[in-house]
Design a protein around this motif. Structure first.
Motif, PDB file in Angstrom:
ATOM      1  N   UNK A   1       1.161  -1.276  -0.181  1.00 58.55           N
ATOM      2  CA  UNK A   1      -0.114   0.322  -0.077  1.00 58.55           C
ATOM      3  C   UNK A   1       0.635   0.799  -0.145  1.00 58.55           C
ATOM      4  N   UNK A   2       2.017   1.181   0.662  1.00 55.62           N
ATOM      5  CA  UNK A   2       3.211   2.416   1.068  1.00 55.62           C
ATOM      6  C   UNK A   2       3.515   2.529  -0.559  1.00 55.62           C
ATOM      7  N   UNK A   3       4.118   1.497  -0.976  1.00 55.76           N
ATOM      8  CA  UNK A   3       4.260   1.434  -2.414  1.00 55.76           C
ATOM      9  C   UNK A   3       3.339   2.015  -3.125  1.00 55.76           C
ATOM     10  N   UNK A   4       2.396   0.938  -3.085  1.00 53.87           N
ATOM     11  CA  UNK A   4       0.869   1.913  -4.787  1.00 53.87           C
ATOM     12  C   UNK A   4       0.902   3.820  -4.000  1.00 53.87           C
ATOM     13  N   UNK A   5       0.655   3.859  -3.181  1.00 55.03           N
ATOM     14  CA  UNK A   5       0.701   5.553  -2.649  1.00 55.03           C
ATOM     15  C   UNK A   5       1.843   6.072  -3.084  1.00 55.03           C
ATOM     16  N   UNK A   6       3.216   5.699  -3.333  1.00 56.93           N
ATOM     17  CA  UNK A   6       4.128   5.968  -3.384  1.00 56.93           C
ATOM     18  C   UNK A   6       4.372   6.255  -4.908  1.00 56.93           C
ATOM     19  N   UNK A   7       3.796   5.495  -5.470  1.00 58.80           N
ATOM     20  CA  UNK A   7       3.949   5.642  -6.976  1.00 58.80           C
ATOM     21  C   UNK A   7       2.717   6.506  -8.246  1.00 58.80           C
ATOM     22  N   UNK A   8       1.460   6.787  -6.838  1.00 60.24           N
ATOM     23  CA  UNK A   8       0.298   7.010  -7.355  1.00 60.24           C
ATOM     24  C   UNK A   8       1.359   8.985  -7.214  1.00 60.24           C
ATOM     25  N   UNK A   9       1.355   9.444  -6.577  1.00 62.42           N
ATOM     26  CA  UNK A   9       2.084  10.099  -5.995  1.00 62.42           C
ATOM     27  C   UNK A   9       3.719  11.366  -6.914  1.00 62.42           C
ATOM     28  N   UNK A  10       4.507   9.971  -7.462  1.00 64.69           N
ATOM     29  CA  UNK A  10       5.613   9.767  -8.260  1.00 64.69           C
ATOM     30  C   UNK A  10       4.788  10.231  -9.462  1.00 64.69           C
ATOM     31  N   UNK A  11       3.378  10.143  -9.864  1.00 65.76           N
ATOM     32  CA  UNK A  11       3.358  10.282 -11.032  1.00 65.76           C
ATOM     33  C   UNK A  11       3.079  11.257 -11.590  1.00 65.76           C
ATOM     34  N   UNK A  12       2.386  12.018 -10.724  1.00 67.74           N
ATOM     35  CA  UNK A  12       2.088  13.115 -10.615  1.00 67.74           C
ATOM     36  C   UNK A  12       2.202  14.343 -11.405  1.00 67.74           C
ATOM     37  N   UNK A  13       1.554  15.165 -12.600  1.00 71.82           N
ATOM     38  CA  UNK A  13       2.269  16.352 -13.366  1.00 71.82           C
ATOM     39  C   UNK A  13       3.159  17.112 -12.143  1.00 71.82           C
ATOM     40  N   UNK A  14       3.704  17.241 -11.080  1.00 70.16           N
ATOM     41  CA  UNK A  14       3.973  17.884 -10.239  1.00 70.16           C
ATOM     42  C   UNK A  14       5.318  17.584  -9.647  1.00 70.16           C
ATOM     43  N   UNK A  15       5.000  16.209 -10.501  1.00 69.12           N
ATOM     44  CA  UNK A  15       6.511  15.131  -9.892  1.00 69.12           C
ATOM     45  C   UNK A  15       7.101  15.444 -11.222  1.00 69.12           C
TER      46      UNK A  15
ATOM     47  N   UNK B   1      -7.278  15.673  -8.587  1.00 71.60           N
ATOM     48  CA  UNK B   1      -7.664  15.906  -6.937  1.00 71.60           C
ATOM     49  C   UNK B   1      -8.002  13.808  -6.452  1.00 71.60           C
ATOM     50  N   UNK B   2      -8.182  13.217  -7.204  1.00 71.95           N
ATOM     51  CA  UNK B   2      -8.242  11.393  -6.960  1.00 71.95           C
ATOM     52  C   UNK B   2      -7.424  10.218  -6.531  1.00 71.95           C
ATOM     53  N   UNK B   3      -6.184  11.550  -7.547  1.00 72.42           N
ATOM     54  CA  UNK B   3      -5.011  10.250  -7.180  1.00 72.42           C
ATOM     55  C   UNK B   3      -4.608  10.451  -6.234  1.00 72.42           C
ATOM     56  N   UNK B   4      -4.655  12.217  -5.379  1.00 70.84           N
ATOM     57  CA  UNK B   4      -3.982  12.613  -4.408  1.00 70.84           C
ATOM     58  C   UNK B   4      -4.310  11.653  -3.149  1.00 70.84           C
ATOM     59  N   UNK B   5      -5.867  11.712  -3.277  1.00 65.10           N
ATOM     60  CA  UNK B   5      -6.797  11.488  -2.319  1.00 65.10           C
ATOM     61  C   UNK B   5      -6.586  10.021  -2.096  1.00 65.10           C
ATOM     62  N   UNK B   6      -6.509   9.052  -3.879  1.00 65.52           N
ATOM     63  CA  UNK B   6      -5.780   7.864  -3.115  1.00 65.52           C
ATOM     64  C   UNK B   6      -4.588   7.300  -2.677  1.00 65.52           C
ATOM     65  N   UNK B   7      -3.967   8.323  -3.378  1.00 62.44           N
ATOM     66  CA  UNK B   7      -3.132   8.023  -2.200  1.00 62.44           C
ATOM     67  C   UNK B   7      -2.106   8.101  -0.601  1.00 62.44           C
TER      68      UNK B   7
END
Length: 296
Positions: free
Chosen positions: A76-90, A109-115
């Motif tokens: 779950x931690x790994x999946x959250x990190x990938x969601x946030x890493x993939x965001x346009x801001x990163x 917004x959904x991606x941030x909350x999912x992470x």
């Protein structure tokens, strides 16, 4: 005995089934969030981190149910990190593991909350009584996961990595520290969690700590090689990103041949740490070879 690939696939399947039960579907207004969480956590992947938890813990005699729950928390931690890493801001990636990233499949917004929610779920799972009967062991696991994923671990390493195009004079020591935090910390904890659940001796934990440290660096060096030489169709994500962004990597410092040689040296060293466990550590040795030779 089944091949390493077969064991890895069996472990990934078990983790996927367990995550499916732990990350329940939802009805009502929050259903979109639950769907995005499941999209990220249940998607295709090798699940190498939970595999390490299971392999180390089994070798030391830990309870299988606890190992599986700890592995799910780490995933779950790994999946959250990938969601946030993939965001346009990163990293601003549109594809992950051969399919649209979460912010593309849903929205930012959904991606941030999912992470965020996957991170919370990880600690809920790890702290649960079914993970280990002794609260002190669960507390140690929660503390270890927090350190591995926080400012002194994965998140801190990501911050340093985001600043890398503006840094000057990077050397191998600086780069090693960056990736020890960004990639290695969670890989190391994955191994250490198995030992913690087994309440292993200090000698066993020390040997596994050295093994996991080297394995994490091998993983990152191979990542750098794949970015420099890999094909998107095989890697399942964009390649040549580091060169376009002017980032310092093991390849830019050591060259392709030098990076490969460094990875091979670390692989031999990682296996030496496992001498304490004899043939019972063969699966962990095979994992070193798998990481060294991976193509995605």
């Amino acid at each position: 005995m089944a091949s390493f690939q077969a064991q890895l696939e069996e472990s990934a399947d078990r983790v996927t089934v367990a995550l499916d039960a732990l990350l329940a579907r939802a009805d009502g207004p929050e259903a979109r969030l639950a769907s995005a969480m499941r999209y990220a956590a249940l998607g295709p992947g090798k699940r190498i981190r939970p595999f390490l938890t299971l392999a180390a813990g089994r070798m030391l005699g830990a309870d299988e149910r606890g190992l599986l729950r700890a592995g799910c928390a780490i995933e779950c931690i790994h999946a959250y990190s990938l969601i946030h890493d993939d965001l346009p801001a990163m990293d601003n990636d549109d594809v992950r593991r051969g399919r649209p990233t979460v912010h593309i499949a849903y929205d930012e917004a959904t991606a941030i909350l999912a992470g965020d929610a996957l991170q919370s779920a990880a600690f809920e799972i790890m702290a649960g009584a079914d993970t280990h009967p002794h609260p002190s062991v669960r507390l140690a696991l929660v503390e270890g996961l927090a350190k591995a994923s926080g400012a002194r671990g994965m998140a801190g390493g990501q911050m340093i990595d985001m600043l890398s195009p503006t840094r000057e004079g990077d050397d191998i020591g600086v780069l090693t520290r960056l990736h020890r935090m960004k990639t290695g910390a969670l890989i190391s904890f994955s191994v250490e969690a198995g030992a913690a659940l087994a309440e292993a001796s200090s000698d066993a934990r020390h040997a596994l700590e050295g093994y996991a440290h080297d394995l994490g660096l091998i993983y990152q060096i191979v990542d750098d090689l794949l970015d420099a030489e890999g094909l998107p169709s095989i890697a399942g994500k964009a390649v040549n990103k580091d060169a376009r962004q002017g980032k310092t990597t093991f390849v830019t410092i050591l060259g392709v041949d030098g990076a490969r040689e460094r990875a091979r040296h670390l692989a031999a060293q990682a296996k030496e740490y496992l001498a304490l466990f004899g043939s019972s550590a063969n699966i962990l040795k095979s994992c070193v070879d798998f990481v060294l030779e991976r193509r995605s």
